[in-house]
Design a protein around this motif. Structure first.
Motif, PDB file in Angstrom:
ATOM      1  N   TRP A  20       0.831  -1.206   0.000  1.00  0.00           N
ATOM      2  CA  TRP A  20       0.000   0.000   0.000  1.00  0.00           C
ATOM      3  C   TRP A  20       0.866   1.256   0.000  1.00  0.00           C
ATOM      4  O   TRP A  20       0.629   2.182  -0.772  1.00  0.00           O
ATOM      5  CB  TRP A  20      -0.938   0.009   1.213  1.00  0.00           C
ATOM      6  CG  TRP A  20      -2.106   0.946   1.051  1.00  0.00           C
ATOM      7  CD1 TRP A  20      -3.358   0.620   0.638  1.00  0.00           C
ATOM      8  CD2 TRP A  20      -2.121   2.363   1.294  1.00  0.00           C
ATOM      9  NE1 TRP A  20      -4.149   1.745   0.600  1.00  0.00           N
ATOM     10  CE2 TRP A  20      -3.418   2.834   1.000  1.00  0.00           C
ATOM     11  CE3 TRP A  20      -1.170   3.283   1.721  1.00  0.00           C
ATOM     12  CZ2 TRP A  20      -3.795   4.171   1.125  1.00  0.00           C
ATOM     13  CZ3 TRP A  20      -1.529   4.619   1.841  1.00  0.00           C
ATOM     14  CH2 TRP A  20      -2.828   5.054   1.549  1.00  0.00           C
ATOM     15  N   LEU A  21       1.894   1.286   0.858  1.00  0.00           N
ATOM     16  CA  LEU A  21       2.693   2.499   1.003  1.00  0.00           C
ATOM     17  C   LEU A  21       3.710   2.704  -0.120  1.00  0.00           C
ATOM     18  O   LEU A  21       4.161   3.825  -0.336  1.00  0.00           O
ATOM     19  CB  LEU A  21       3.387   2.526   2.368  1.00  0.00           C
ATOM     20  CG  LEU A  21       2.439   2.896   3.505  1.00  0.00           C
ATOM     21  CD1 LEU A  21       3.054   2.572   4.853  1.00  0.00           C
ATOM     22  CD2 LEU A  21       2.036   4.359   3.425  1.00  0.00           C
ATOM     23  N   ALA A 141      -3.333   4.904   5.095  1.00  0.00           N
ATOM     24  CA  ALA A 141      -2.973   3.488   4.935  1.00  0.00           C
ATOM     25  C   ALA A 141      -3.650   2.657   6.010  1.00  0.00           C
ATOM     26  O   ALA A 141      -4.208   1.589   5.724  1.00  0.00           O
ATOM     27  CB  ALA A 141      -1.456   3.312   4.997  1.00  0.00           C
TER      28      ALA A 141
END
Length: 163
Positions: A20-21, A141
């Motif tokens: 995700w990051l 996130a």
């Protein structure tokens, strides 16, 4: 040159948090990020080494190049160009498995490029804006991956020196 570090524990598996990051188009989930675009894919993965990312945040525009990519443990980047202009030595995210989740440590080392006033403006204005933006992205996130159930509700901003 200021070192800015934000830390947060997200109650999700390390692979998911890393994915995700490092997919920076996800950053638009934060209200402080307007647009993120991958303009060149990396060598081994879309956001891997050599990837070029363009970001438009409320605090400025940044062209970044990924310089290190070690899934799911770390990634590094350098800001090649920015408005306002800055000197940038380091951008790093590290991911560590902890009981029940993943600890993210996001560090950058930069300074506004402005004769005489750059260091003071970085310390007084840029530093709080960058750490707030990093914290907002980590919060986005957390929300995306867990529905907002982070073990630590607010990111910790530290002044650690990074070598």
């Amino acid at each position: 040159m200021e070192t800015m570090t934000v830390e947060r524990v997200i109650n999700a598996p390390i692979d998911d948090v890393f994915a995700w990051l490092t997919t920076t188009t996800n950053y638009t989930s934060s209200p402080l990020v307007r647009r993120c675009r991958l303009t060149r894919r990396g060598e081994s993965a879309p956001y891997g080494v050599g990837a070029i990312r363009n970001h438009l945040w409320l605090i400025g525009w940044f062209r970044e190049r990924v310089t290190q990519y070690d899934p799911p443990y770390s990634t590094e980047y350098v800001v090649e160009r920015s408005l306002p202009p800055s000197r940038h030595e380091l951008g790093r995210m590290t991911f560590t498995e902890v009981d029940g989740g993943t600890r993210v440590l996001w560090t950058t080392r930069a300074e506004m490029r402005l004769p005489l006033l750059g260091a003071a403006l970085t310390r007084l204005l840029v530093r709080p804006l960058i750490t707030r933006t990093f914290g907002n992205i980590l919060g986005a996130a957390d929300t995306a991956l867990t529905g907002g159930s982070a073990r630590q509700a607010h990111p910790v901003v530290t002044d650690r020196q990074v070598k």
